[in-house]
Design a protein around this motif. Structure first.
Motif, short mmCIF file in Angstrom:
data_model
loop_
_atom_site.label_atom_id
_atom_site.label_comp_id
_atom_site.label_asym_id
_atom_site.label_seq_id
_atom_site.Cartn_x
_atom_site.Cartn_y
_atom_site.Cartn_z
N GLU A 149 -24.41 50.88 31.09
CA GLU A 149 -23.43 50.00 31.91
C GLU A 149 -23.25 48.60 31.51
O GLU A 149 -22.04 48.17 31.30
N ASN A 150 -24.36 48.01 31.34
CA ASN A 150 -24.16 46.66 30.91
C ASN A 150 -23.69 46.71 29.34
O ASN A 150 -23.08 45.62 29.00
N ALA A 151 -23.94 47.38 28.55
CA ALA A 151 -23.44 47.43 27.40
C ALA A 151 -21.99 47.72 27.24
O ALA A 151 -21.25 46.97 26.71
N ARG A 152 -21.79 48.79 28.05
CA ARG A 152 -20.02 49.02 28.33
C ARG A 152 -19.18 47.68 28.83
O ARG A 152 -18.20 47.20 28.48
N ALA A 153 -20.19 46.75 29.65
CA ALA A 153 -19.39 45.81 30.19
C ALA A 153 -19.33 44.75 29.05
O ALA A 153 -18.32 44.10 29.06
N THR A 154 -20.34 44.50 28.47
CA THR A 154 -20.34 43.41 27.29
C THR A 154 -19.27 43.96 26.23
O THR A 154 -18.55 43.02 25.53
N VAL A 155 -19.54 45.17 25.74
CA VAL A 155 -18.43 45.64 24.73
C VAL A 155 -16.95 45.39 25.43
O VAL A 155 -16.01 45.30 24.57
N GLY A 156 -16.70 45.90 26.49
CA GLY A 156 -15.48 45.77 27.17
C GLY A 156 -14.63 44.12 27.26
O GLY A 156 -13.56 43.96 27.07
N LYS A 157 -16.13 43.44 27.49
CA LYS A 157 -15.29 42.00 27.37
C LYS A 157 -15.05 41.50 26.06
O LYS A 157 -13.90 40.89 25.81
N SER A 158 -15.68 42.04 24.99
CA SER A 158 -15.24 41.73 23.51
C SER A 158 -14.15 42.29 23.04
O SER A 158 -13.19 41.72 22.52
N ARG A 159 -13.74 43.59 23.78
CA ARG A 159 -12.52 44.26 23.52
C ARG A 159 -11.44 43.62 24.22
O ARG A 159 -10.15 43.41 23.54
N ALA A 160 -11.47 43.08 25.31
CA ALA A 160 -10.47 42.11 26.09
C ALA A 160 -10.20 41.11 25.08
O ALA A 160 -9.20 40.70 25.16
N ALA A 161 -11.17 40.46 24.72
CA ALA A 161 -11.06 39.22 24.16
C ALA A 161 -10.08 39.49 22.35
O ALA A 161 -9.14 38.71 22.13
N LEU A 162 -10.59 40.64 21.89
CA LEU A 162 -9.91 40.95 20.80
C LEU A 162 -8.40 41.50 21.17
O LEU A 162 -7.52 41.26 20.26
N GLU A 163 -8.21 41.87 22.17
CA GLU A 163 -6.94 42.22 22.53
C GLU A 163 -6.18 41.15 22.78
O GLU A 163 -5.07 41.09 22.27
N ASP A 164 -6.35 40.13 23.33
CA ASP A 164 -5.67 38.88 23.51
C ASP A 164 -5.48 38.36 22.24
O ASP A 164 -4.23 37.54 22.04
N LEU A 165 -6.62 38.56 21.30
CA LEU A 165 -6.17 37.69 20.10
C LEU A 165 -5.34 38.42 19.18
O LEU A 165 -4.66 37.82 18.35
N ASP A 194 -13.37 50.33 20.30
CA ASP A 194 -12.96 51.49 21.26
C ASP A 194 -13.70 52.68 21.08
O ASP A 194 -14.24 53.42 21.95
N ASP A 195 -14.13 53.11 19.79
CA ASP A 195 -15.15 54.11 19.35
C ASP A 195 -16.38 53.88 19.85
O ASP A 195 -17.05 54.63 20.54
N ARG A 196 -16.83 52.67 19.70
CA ARG A 196 -18.08 52.24 20.24
C ARG A 196 -18.27 52.23 21.98
O ARG A 196 -19.26 53.04 22.58
N LEU A 197 -17.14 52.39 22.69
CA LEU A 197 -17.06 52.08 24.04
C LEU A 197 -17.01 53.81 24.41
O LEU A 197 -17.53 54.18 25.35
N ALA A 198 -16.36 54.52 23.60
CA ALA A 198 -16.08 55.93 23.90
C ALA A 198 -17.71 56.53 23.69
O ALA A 198 -18.20 57.21 24.59
N ALA A 199 -18.31 56.21 22.83
CA ALA A 199 -19.66 56.59 22.69
C ALA A 199 -20.74 56.13 23.55
O ALA A 199 -21.43 56.87 24.26
N LEU A 200 -20.54 54.88 24.19
CA LEU A 200 -21.40 54.49 25.22
C LEU A 200 -20.90 55.30 26.61
O LEU A 200 -22.05 55.68 27.22
N ALA A 201 -19.57 55.53 26.84
CA ALA A 201 -19.32 56.43 27.94
C ALA A 201 -19.90 57.55 27.79
O ALA A 201 -20.46 58.23 28.83
#
Length: 418
Positions: A149-165, A194-201
């Protein structure tokens, strides 16, 4: 100038995303570790209840096996003449009724009961062993959920940053301020995340499915963001006594008790068994009736290929069981030493990450941002620093999980913390 302004705009967006708090969403009450353990203990787990039933069956057999054999009744028509079929023609003609009671050799009955009770103790020890394994599985499963759960939140935060970038880069590229390679690089990193998030899920779903075996619907609840305090069992420093009380060793102790009972049964076979016979013979007419009483005794004279062999086999079985216990204890001591070493070394690594590595990764990322804004660093270096910080955070979370699992192993081996 336009390139610098585009860089500055991109950096401002990225910094705001990285610094901003994660959105808070309404969710179920988090499932704490202690609550998960309590649910597992309170559940009517079939794999535990079956041991109660099996132990009860052995207790019933212990009572039955300790009782004397059923007496036997015999009815006989003795010396009946076949020429007249008259019961008062011959003086020895009788209507006999007899009773026979057998008595096994020595203390055979008591030893049989002891063996059955020892088998009941095996089932009870196995129940405690399975119970410990269930609690170990629940704890490690909960720690997996904590990490995922915490890994998904951390990766999701990084994903959001990359999306804005990526959004900022696309705008800059459209205005001619950025090259297409940088846009493609961001898109590649987005796909990989996205693949990392899918694997974590996927891993999280499997972890919840494993926990649902013991927790039911509670396994679908989120877990708290932080780990609870983990105190080592007091027996962890001197595990000898705790390991000899481990349910796996208790199973071996109970098995040894059954083997000892089998030795005693083999020794009782050297003693004679006996039977008591009583009878009453009725004779017709004025003749006196007959009463009969007798004793039958077995004489174990030829013991070489029967009693001696059985006693030898029973002693060898007991020796094998004793060696199994010694091997089991050594395995537990090895597992305890490994778990304790893991706990201690992971403590050191977590402290290193907490005090130095995480801070260095954050400072490196911030320095890359500053250098990129100043035009002294290229875009790949900026992305690498961002991903390096992400990997550092995930490694830190995984270290926490592995240390917690080492704690769970120590609790499984040495008993609940006190």
């Amino acid at each position: 100038m336009q390139s610098i302004l585009s860089r500055a705009g991109t950096i401002a967006v990225l910094v705001s995303v990285l610094a901003g708090p994660m959105p808070v969403q309404a969710a179920e009450v988090p499932l704490g570790l202690d609550e998960a353990v309590e649910i597992a203990i309170a559940a009517e787990e079939p794999s535990l209840l079956r041991f109660d039933a099996s132990a009860g069956a052995f207790e019933e057999r212990a009572i039955a096996d300790s009782e004397l054999p059923d007496p036997m009744v015999r009815g006989t028509l003795l010396n009946f003449p076949t020429d007249t079929f008259s019961d008062n023609q011959e003086p020895m003609t009788q209507y006999q009724l007899g009773l026979r009671q057998e008595f096994p050799a020595g203390d055979t009955l008591a030893v049989r009961g002891e063996r059955r009770r020892a088998e009941a103790e095996i089932e009870r020890a196995r129940k405690e062993l399975v119970r410990r394994q269930i609690l170990f599985d629940v704890r490690t499963g909960w720690f997996d959920l904590f990490y995922l759960e915490n890994a998904r939140a951390t990766v999701g935060k990084s994903r959001a940053a990359l999306e804005d970038l990526a959004r900022a880069l696309r705008s800059s590229f459209a205005s001619g301020g950025m090259n297409g390679r940088d846009v493609l690089r961001v898109q590649l990193e987005q796909a990989l995340i996205d693949d990392r998030l899918a694997a974590l899920a996927q891993d999280e779903e499997k972890a919840r499915a494993r926990l649902a075996r013991y927790l039911g619907a509670a396994a679908n609840r989120p877990v708290p963001e932080g780990l609870p305090p983990l105190l080592l069992p007091t027996a962890a420093a001197q595990p000898e006594r705790a390991l000899t009380s481990h349910p796996a060793v208790k199973v071996d102790d109970a098995v040894l008790a059954t083997k000892q009972a089998e030795i005693e049964l083999a020794e009782e076979a050297y003693k004679p068994s006996w039977a008591l016979d009583a009878g009453y013979g009725y004779r017709a007419g004025e003749r006196a009736d007959f009463a009969t009483i007798g004793v039958t005794l077995s004489i174990p004279l030829f013991t070489g290929d029967r009693q001696d062999r059985r006693l030898s086999a029973a002693k060898q079985d007991s020796g094998a069981a004793r060696l199994d216990r010694a091997a089991r204890l050594r395995d537990l001591e090895r597992d305890h030493a490994r778990a304790l070493a893991d706990w201690q070394r992971l403590e050191e690594r977590i402290a290193l990450y907490s005090e130095a590595v995480n801070a260095h990764a954050r400072e490196t990322r911030e320095a890359s941002l500053t250098a990129y804004a100043g035009g002294t660093a290229d875009f790949p270096e900026l992305v690498r620093s961002q991903l390096a910080e992400l990997d550092t955070e995930l490694t830190y979370l995984n270290l926490q999980r592995e240390r917690a699992k080492a704690w769970a192993k120590l609790v499984y081996l040495a008993g609940d913390p006190s």
